[in-house]
Design an enzyme around this catalytic site. Structure first.
Site, PDB file in Angstrom:
ATOM      1  N   ARG A 269      12.620  -3.561   4.069  1.00  0.00           N
ATOM      2  CA  ARG A 269      12.606  -2.670   5.239  1.00  0.00           C
ATOM      3  C   ARG A 269      13.957  -2.626   5.942  1.00  0.00           C
ATOM      4  O   ARG A 269      14.472  -1.555   6.261  1.00  0.00           O
ATOM      5  CB  ARG A 269      11.532  -3.122   6.239  1.00  0.00           C
ATOM      6  CG  ARG A 269      10.136  -3.130   5.648  1.00  0.00           C
ATOM      7  CD  ARG A 269       9.087  -3.425   6.704  1.00  0.00           C
ATOM      8  NE  ARG A 269       7.863  -3.930   6.103  1.00  0.00           N
ATOM      9  CZ  ARG A 269       6.642  -3.685   6.548  1.00  0.00           C
ATOM     10  NH1 ARG A 269       6.459  -2.940   7.612  1.00  0.00           N
ATOM     11  NH2 ARG A 269       5.583  -4.196   5.951  1.00  0.00           N
TER      12      ARG A 269
ATOM     13  N   GLU B 288       9.888  -8.733   3.023  1.00  0.00           N
ATOM     14  CA  GLU B 288       9.717  -7.673   4.028  1.00  0.00           C
ATOM     15  C   GLU B 288      11.053  -7.315   4.666  1.00  0.00           C
ATOM     16  O   GLU B 288      11.347  -6.147   4.932  1.00  0.00           O
ATOM     17  CB  GLU B 288       8.725  -8.109   5.122  1.00  0.00           C
ATOM     18  CG  GLU B 288       7.311  -8.381   4.639  1.00  0.00           C
ATOM     19  CD  GLU B 288       6.556  -7.134   4.179  1.00  0.00           C
ATOM     20  OE1 GLU B 288       7.120  -6.034   4.220  1.00  0.00           O
ATOM     21  OE2 GLU B 288       5.391  -7.280   3.749  1.00  0.00           O
TER      22      GLU B 288
ATOM     23  N   GLU C 120       1.423   5.002  -0.337  1.00  0.00           N
ATOM     24  CA  GLU C 120       1.503   5.015  -1.814  1.00  0.00           C
ATOM     25  C   GLU C 120       1.038   6.328  -2.440  1.00  0.00           C
ATOM     26  O   GLU C 120       1.652   6.808  -3.404  1.00  0.00           O
ATOM     27  CB  GLU C 120       0.723   3.831  -2.405  1.00  0.00           C
ATOM     28  CG  GLU C 120       1.378   2.481  -2.173  1.00  0.00           C
ATOM     29  CD  GLU C 120       1.198   1.960  -0.756  1.00  0.00           C
ATOM     30  OE1 GLU C 120       0.283   2.440  -0.047  1.00  0.00           O
ATOM     31  OE2 GLU C 120       1.978   1.075  -0.341  1.00  0.00           O
TER      32      GLU C 120
ATOM     33  N   ASP D  50       2.038  -5.540  -7.197  1.00  0.00           N
ATOM     34  CA  ASP D  50       2.471  -4.145  -7.340  1.00  0.00           C
ATOM     35  C   ASP D  50       3.935  -3.902  -7.700  1.00  0.00           C
ATOM     36  O   ASP D  50       4.269  -3.410  -8.771  1.00  0.00           O
ATOM     37  CB  ASP D  50       2.092  -3.344  -6.077  1.00  0.00           C
ATOM     38  CG  ASP D  50       2.462  -4.053  -4.761  1.00  0.00           C
ATOM     39  OD1 ASP D  50       3.126  -5.104  -4.803  1.00  0.00           O
ATOM     40  OD2 ASP D  50       2.090  -3.534  -3.686  1.00  0.00           O
TER      41      ASP D  50
HETATM   42  C1  DMJ Z   1       5.418  -1.145   1.884  1.00  0.00           C
HETATM   43  O1  DMJ Z   1       5.951  -2.078   2.739  1.00  0.00           O
HETATM   44  C2  DMJ Z   1       6.026  -1.252   0.532  1.00  0.00           C
HETATM   45  O2  DMJ Z   1       5.765  -0.077  -0.134  1.00  0.00           O
HETATM   46  C3  DMJ Z   1       5.522  -2.432  -0.249  1.00  0.00           C
HETATM   47  O3  DMJ Z   1       5.976  -2.444  -1.576  1.00  0.00           O
HETATM   48  C4  DMJ Z   1       4.028  -2.534  -0.251  1.00  0.00           C
HETATM   49  N1  DMJ Z   1       3.430  -1.564   0.546  1.00  0.00           N
HETATM   50  C5  DMJ Z   1       3.915  -1.303   1.849  1.00  0.00           C
HETATM   51  C6  DMJ Z   1       3.287  -0.051   2.405  1.00  0.00           C
HETATM   52  O4  DMJ Z   1       1.980   0.094   2.062  1.00  0.00           O
END
Ligand code: DMJ
Length: 632
Positions: A225, A221, A531, A365
């Site tokens: 971010r 995270e 997304e 994902d």
């Molecule tokens: C985001 O923090 C990023 O896109 C992450 O890969 C997974 N999804 C969240 C937002 O939904």
């Protein structure tokens, strides 16, 4: 495990399916049997004679045209693949049925340029018909960003996130002012100098002490971010050229210094781990690192760090960031997989995958996303293994996870919670909706489809993947349309021949897909996730089809209607299927970092952050494609 045949062969008619040859005899027989000729003529002997005569005539005409038609299949697929070409082949069997009534017409032999000109006029007419002033839509998104920021700065400045209903802040991500850093490059892209100044000044004044003094943060995270946000801010403020060209914020070097300091703290997650797989958490103030309570790391988390660390190495000249982060992918290359698919947990002690749970949603994902994006970032290097892993995984997704719902045939991506030999689950997280964008990007490498066609850059597989991307994007949008609020739930299930998992619909009885999409009570929340609009943005850039803007505009309006908090900010919702929906009192950082950025770019022109010059990290922070030297 589901007994369905592989997706690309049977389940869905993809571009390559359209090119499958049909036996001539079978075609004639079937088409005669299903035509009116059968009903009207076969009852009398004259009729039978006429049928035989017609069959002979048909066979002659077809034989004299077959070779031309077949060869033009390949030419069109390879060189043009336009609407013209696609429609022709989509309708091929349908035209065959009408064959007896009129002579066959071969597709017009337009040159690629003529076909492009024709497509342009189709696109332009859509643009006029849509009736939207997209510039005005873009300004509405900008106003939404300002509203979100003003709530945050008024009630939560310096906290990670805003609780808009309670009008206070909360540190849910370790206390690095995550909203500020996540939102900064969006403000730069939108050209909002005041926000750039406020955010930049806060970073200059407070972030160093936070990085040095705060406690536990999650490696993933914080990387996507905060590190990603700082690096993009550095780039967008013209840091590589040594000056802050476009904003009123601090000197760009402030962003780079913070990025380097943060990464130096995070590196312990790699260096203290006994394997190539990093631990999930870092304690900033003593630079220690440890695994998550269950000892495991998420597959997506450990494989979604490399764009950021690579770019930092290229900016600083220090190769360690690349070396440590790329070890993860190099190691993953060697691990056994299931047709390119991987379990969602990995053990940093042994370096092995843990369990058999396979999904493209949470914890899985962005593994798939970064395979292609890290390869794109490093074009020209020796990272072809990443492209190979990506291609293999897409094949696996198509074969093992993609299915169609009943009764209306939405294409969706399910899960294999018990591995390759366990039962298929028709569950799809909203998180999976990043996949259409990634598939489209993987197909054209960020180049507009028309241009890629013109230059013969697309293989059958690329076209097939692009088609899948378009189908999945539609499904993601229908997850919004199926609810009373027009906003998607966190998770949807898809009905498969009566084998639905016993949930109920989204509340919008007008949706055509009300029986296809099942939303369980526990999954009805919406976290303002990006997304779907991310994929709409990528697909719009690549296909230039205005429907993606139309869909994005609908979604934006639903966010405006149901998630906006008057006093400032936007809020997650508890239940998207009821009116009015109850607010959850949380504005996630990615609403400013991703959702509003992608919407803004969707309604703007293609010159801002071109997809063949930038890759977006998984948190929507653009990173320039640098074609840096190979890592080995
Ligand atoms: C985001 O923090 C990023 O896109 C992450 O890969 C997974 N999804 C969240 C937002 O939904």
């Amino acid at each position: 495990m589901s007994k369905s045949l592989p997706y690309s062969m049977k389940d869905v008619q993809y571009d390559n399916a359209k090119f499958r040859r049909r036996s001539l005899l079978k075609g004639i027989t079937q088409n005669l049997l299903t035509s009116n000729v059968k009903n009207e003529c076969t009852k009398c002997s004259t009729g039978r004679f006429l049928v035989l005569l017609m069959m002979g005539g048909l066979a002659y005409v077809i034989l004299t045209h077959t070779s031309t038609t077949t060869s033009s299949l390949h030419g069109i697929a390879k060189n043009i693949g336009t609407e013209e070409g696609n429609n022709f082949f989509t309708d091929r069997n349908g035209k065959f049925r009408k064959f007896w009534r009129k002579p066959p017409r071969l597709p017009p032999r337009l040159s690629p340029d003529e076909i492009i000109a024709r497509n342009n006029s189709i696109h332009n007419s859509h643009k006029i018909e849509s009736g939207h002033d997209w510039k005005a839509c873009q300004q509405k998104v900008k106003a939404a960003f300002i509203h979100a920021w003003s709530g945050y700065r008024t009630y939560a400045m310096g906290y990670d996130e805003l609780m808009p209903e309670s009008r206070r802040g909360v540190d849910g991500l370790g206390g690095l002012g995550a909203t500020i850093v996540d939102a900064l490059d969006t403000a730069m892209i939108m050209g909002i100098d005041e926000v750039v100044y406020e955010a930049g000044s806060w970073i200059e004044k407070h972030l160093p002490e936070r990085i040095n003094g705060r406690g536990q943060v999650n490696l993933f995270e914080t990387t996507i971010r905060v590190l990603g946000g700082l690096l993009s801010a550095y780039h967008l403020s013209a840091g590589e050229h040594g000056a802050n060209a476009s904003t009123k914020g601090p000197e760009p070097r402030v962003y780079l210094e913070n990025a380097r300091n943060l990464a130096d703290h995070l590196l312990v997650a790699f260096t203290l781990s006994p394997s190539a797989i990093p631990f999930s958490d870092v304690v900033l103030h003593d630079r220690s690192s440890h695994p998550a309570p269950d000892g495991l790391s998420s597959t997506a988390e450990v494989s979604t760090l490399q764009l950021e660390f690579n770019y930092l190495s290229s900016l600083t000249g220090n190769p360690n960031y690349t070396l440590e982060s790329m070890k993860v992918l190099e190691h993953m290359k060697t691990l056994p997989k299931f047709k390119g698919l991987v379990p969602i947990y990995i053990d940093p002690h042994s370096g092995e995958f843990n369990g058999e749970n396979i999904r493209i949603g949470s914890r899985g994902d962005s593994y798939y996303e970064y395979l292609i994006k890290v390869w794109l970032q490093n074009q020209g290097s020796n990272l072809t293994y990443l492209h190979d892993m990506y291609k293999e995984s897409v094949k696996g997704i198509k074969e093992l996870l993609v299915r169609k719902s009943t009764p209306n045939g939405l294409v969706f991506v399910g899960e294999l919670p018990y591995g390759l030999h366990g039962a298929f689950s028709p569950k799809m997280d909203h998180l999976v909706c990043f996949l259409p964008g990634t598939l489209a990007l993987g197909a054209t490498k960020g180049i507009v489809k028309e241009k890629a066609m013109r230059e013969s850059l697309l293989s059958f597989e690329d076209l097939e993947n692009l088609k899948l991307a378009e189908d999945l994007a539609k499904t993601c949008v229908e997850m919004y349309s199926a609810t009373s609020t027009g906003l998607a739930p966190e998770i949807a299930y898809f009905n498969m021949e009566g084998k639905g998992e016993g949930g109920s619909g989204g509340g919008n009885r007008n949706s055509k897909y009300v029986d296809d999409i099942i939303i369980k009570p526990a999954d009805r929340h919406n976290l303002l996730r990006p997304e779907t609009v991310e994929s709409l943005f990528v697909l719009f850039r690549i296909t230039e089809d205005p429907k993606y803007r139309e869909w994005g505009w609908k979604i934006f309006q639903a966010f405006e209607k149901y998630t906006k908090v008057d006093s400032g900010g936007y809020s997650s919702l508890d239940d998207v299927t009821v009116l009015p929906p109850r607010k959850r009192d949380k504005m996630e950082t990615f609403f400013l970092g991703e959702t509003l950025k992608y919407l803004y770019l969707l309604f703007g022109d293609g010159n801002a952050i071109p997809l063949d010059e930038y890759v977006f990290n998984t948190e929507a922070h653009p990173i320039p494609i640098q074609r840096i030297a190979s890592t080995k």
